[in-house]
Design a protein around this motif. Structure first.
Motif, PDB file in Angstrom:
ATOM      1  N   ASN A   4      -0.984   7.401  -0.203  1.00  0.00           N
ATOM      2  CA  ASN A   4      -2.257   7.868  -0.408  1.00  0.00           C
ATOM      3  C   ASN A   4      -3.348   5.853  -0.770  1.00  0.00           C
ATOM      4  N   THR A  58       3.868   7.707  -3.436  1.00  0.00           N
ATOM      5  CA  THR A  58       3.203   7.449  -4.434  1.00  0.00           C
ATOM      6  C   THR A  58       3.196   6.198  -5.309  1.00  0.00           C
ATOM      7  N   ARG A  61       1.105  -1.242  -0.170  1.00  0.00           N
ATOM      8  CA  ARG A  61      -0.053  -0.016  -0.238  1.00  0.00           C
ATOM      9  C   ARG A  61       0.849   0.766   0.034  1.00  0.00           C
ATOM     10  N   ASP A  62       0.477   2.152  -0.475  1.00  0.00           N
ATOM     11  CA  ASP A  62       1.498   3.176  -1.077  1.00  0.00           C
ATOM     12  C   ASP A  62       0.439   4.137  -0.033  1.00  0.00           C
ATOM     13  N   ARG A  87      -3.821   3.281  -2.062  1.00  0.00           N
ATOM     14  CA  ARG A  87      -3.726   2.279  -3.468  1.00  0.00           C
ATOM     15  C   ARG A  87      -3.122   1.134  -2.749  1.00  0.00           C
TER      16      ARG A  87
END
Length: 145
Positions: free
Chosen positions: A9, A133, A6-7, A11
């Motif tokens: 943000n 990200t 997971r980044d 995602r």
């Protein structure tokens, strides 16, 4: 070798590597991409086996071959196939999202040589995604247009 990351943000990225049996052709390798196929390798293997059989069949009966010499010869014969297997190219892919048709929204692709290098690069890519990200532009993978 697949990782879910997971980044910042939120995602979800999938980072994975797959073994490539053929070396991908690039413009840098164009002049050297004139492989003769598998025939020279097969001829060399047959020649080595034939010479080994001749050497063993002509050996006098009273000769004692030490075990360490046999082990050394086996290691020498297995060195190049093992090196070949460990130095195969790996295709690394980092992708995220879904456009509704099963295709990723963002996809980064790159190639490295060797299993251990691929493993370390997947770890670096996963770390750069968790800290940012997207994967780092200085890495081996580049975004697809």
């Amino acid at each position: 070798m697949t990782r879910q990351v997971r980044d910042v943000n939120g995602r979800l990225w999938t980072v994975h590597g797959t073994l490539e049996w053929r070396t991908p052709a690039t413009e840098d390798d164009f002049e050297h991409d004139v492989a003769a196929g598998y025939v020279p390798g097969i001829v060399m293997i047959i020649l080595i086996i034939t010479l080994g059989i001749v050497l063993i069949s002509w050996m006098p009966g009273g000769v004692v071959v030490p075990g360490w010499l046999i082990l050394l010869l086996v290691m020498a014969v297995l060195f190049f196939p093992a090196r070949w297997a460990l130095r195969r190219p790996w295709k690394l892919v980092a992708e995220t999202g879904d456009d509704g048709e099963g295709e990723p929204v963002e996809k980064w692709v790159g190639t490295v040589r060797g299993y251990f290098t691929a493993r370390s690069e997947v770890a670096k890519i996963a770390k750069s995604i968790t800290q940012d990200t997207q994967p780092s532009y200085e890495g081996v993978i580049k975004p697809l247009s």
